[in-house]
Each structure stands twice: as C-alpha cells, then as structure tokens.
Design an enzyme around this catalytic site. Structure first.
Site, PDB file in Angstrom:
ATOM      1  N   THR A  53     -41.014 -17.357 -85.455  1.00  0.00           N
ATOM      2  CA  THR A  53     -40.481 -16.528 -86.536  1.00  0.00           C
ATOM      3  C   THR A  53     -40.725 -17.167 -87.897  1.00  0.00           C
ATOM      4  OG1 THR A  53     -38.316 -17.569 -86.163  1.00  0.00           O
ATOM      5  CG2 THR A  53     -38.697 -15.445 -85.112  1.00  0.00           C
ATOM      6  N   ASP A  54     -40.877 -16.311 -88.922  1.00  0.00           N
ATOM      7  CA  ASP A  54     -41.097 -16.767 -90.292  1.00  0.00           C
ATOM      8  C   ASP A  54     -39.831 -17.381 -90.876  1.00  0.00           C
ATOM      9  OD1 ASP A  54     -43.606 -15.641 -90.073  1.00  0.00           O
ATOM     10  OD2 ASP A  54     -43.131 -13.854 -91.246  1.00  0.00           O
ATOM     11  N   ARG A  55     -39.997 -17.986 -92.020  1.00  0.00           N
ATOM     12  CA  ARG A  55     -38.860 -18.533 -92.749  1.00  0.00           C
ATOM     13  C   ARG A  55     -37.844 -17.424 -93.056  1.00  0.00           C
ATOM     14  NH1 ARG A  55     -39.187 -21.653 -98.669  1.00  0.00           N
ATOM     15  NH2 ARG A  55     -36.938 -22.105 -98.832  1.00  0.00           N
TER      16      ARG A  55
END
Length: 249
Positions: A53-55
C-alpha cells in the site's frame, strides 16, 4: 535446523507510515514488523506480502509470510508481536503453513475499498475523501463498469512502477451507500499495479464530475500512444480490505 513458514494476518492504520514496503530511513509497516521479528527470532526476516500500500493507505486485511529457523512456538508469535508493535498495527492471527505457501503469488483475489464522505469531519480526515455534495452511487458505479474484465492498465500506474506485466483482471466493482453521508467503492481484482486503484478512482470521479469525457476510461485502457494525466485520488480514503486464497470473488 528445520525451517518454518509462518503466515500472519494483520491490519493497520497507514496514516503514520511511508507506505507498506520497506524503505531505507523511512518508517513503514513492513519495516516495523520485520524489526520486531528480528529481535524475536534473532534472524533477518523478509516478509512476503499480498499487497503493497502507498503512503497513507490503510489495511483492514493484509497477509504476509516469512521463513524462520527459530524454535519459538508458533502460538507465541501473536503475543510477542502485539506487545512490541506500535498500536496502529494489529496482528489478527499467526499460524504455520505449508513450506510452499506464498502470500503474494497464491492470492486469488485482492479487494480494495475507497470511502467518500460529503460530511466534513476533522476526526475522519485521515480515513476518507471529502467531497462537497452527495454522490449518485448508481451513476458512479456505471462509470466504473468500463474497468471490468481483463485490460492493460499501463496508463493507470505511476511512472516508478516496476511491474513488467501490466495486464490485470477486475472481477467486480460495487458502489454502495453505508450511511446518509458516506459511500464505499469496492474494487476486486487479481492484482493491482502501483497506485492503480487510486488512479482508477480519481479518473472515474473526474468523469463523474464531467471534467473528463464519458469515454475517457476506454481511451486510457486502449490508447497507449498518448501520455495521459494521472488523476490520483487522495490516499486517506483507501483500504486494502480483503485477501482471498481460495476463490476469485
């Protein structure tokens, strides 16, 4: 010494992390779990995970596995991890699995959910996207239908995505109200490219608000001779919601 393959299921609030994947000099979810596992097992641990998952993106359900020669009983890992990890990472279960189990490659389905609210609430700012007016769920779901099936999603990823294969299958997309002021977008697929879901949602919303033509999604899915702007929706409303190993849906 016999090597064990350990599977862990967990969830996390991604607000305070630079994404899931381990990065040098950055606080990440993978990095925090591996740090604790190294202390516990006295080994360098590499998590193999179902998704990255992204930030700022959260997870209601994430699955990883790792190999260890440690003699620690499997039933003790949950207690040891829970005691040492930050409170925004919650271990749901730990079990020993077959030597060949791979959390990434064996996953049949990944489901993401995106939450949108038209009620501004500072206490929910990190957990949903705010829009000014109520969204027509049926209309938005119809726009999303263009994504269903097998497509080349090369125009729906960021430039630093390293995946060599860009063809993915989207099994289903549902847009549902879950309160008078919020809706959820459920996107289920085989796998996803870096930031693909955020670009899919951002593009669909731009079409919904008539900032892009009705056929824009079809153009992005079929025309690779043109560079398209990436309409990246905010990370805060996105959750890795479910990993399934037995069936696609």
């Amino acid at each position: 010494m016999e090597r064990k393959n350990i599977k862990i299921e967990f969830r996390y609030d991604g607000s305070g992390y630079y994404g899931f994947q381990r990065q040098p000099d950055k606080v990440t979810v993978q990095g925090e779990i591996e740090k604790v596992l190294k202390i516990v097992t006295k080994e360098d641990i590499n998590l193999i995970s179902a998704g990255r998952t992204d930030r700022g993106v959260h997870a209601n359900h994430q699955v990883s596995n790792f190999y260890t020669s440690s003699t620690i009983p499997v039933e003790k890992y949950k207690y040891l991890l829970t005691r040492a990890l930050p409170k925004d990472i919650d271990i749901l279960s730990v079990e020993e699995v077959d030597e060949n189990f791979n959390a990434r490659h064996d996953a049949k389905m990944r489901e993401y959910v995106y939450i949108i609210s038209w009620e501004k609430n500072p206490f929910e700012a990190r957990y949903c996207k705010y829009v000014k007016d109520k969204i027509d769920a049926g209309k938005l779901e119809k726009i999303f239908s263009s994504f269903l099936g097998i497509h080349d999603f090369r125009n729906f990823r960021l430039s630093d995505c390293v995946s060599k294969v860009t063809i993915r299958e989207i099994y289903s997309i549902d847009v549902k109200y879950f309160s008078e002021t919020k809706l959820k977008i459920y996107i289920r697929g085989s796998a996803f490219l870096k930031s693909q879901v955020r670009i899919m949602v951002g593009t669909a919303l731009e079409v919904y608000y008539k900032n892009l033509p009705e056929n824009h999604i079809e153009l992005m899915l079929n025309n690779f001779s043109k560079e398209y702007k990436k309409n990246l929706v905010e990370a805060e409303g996105l959750y890795l919601n479910k990993i399934n190993y037995s069936q696609k849906k």
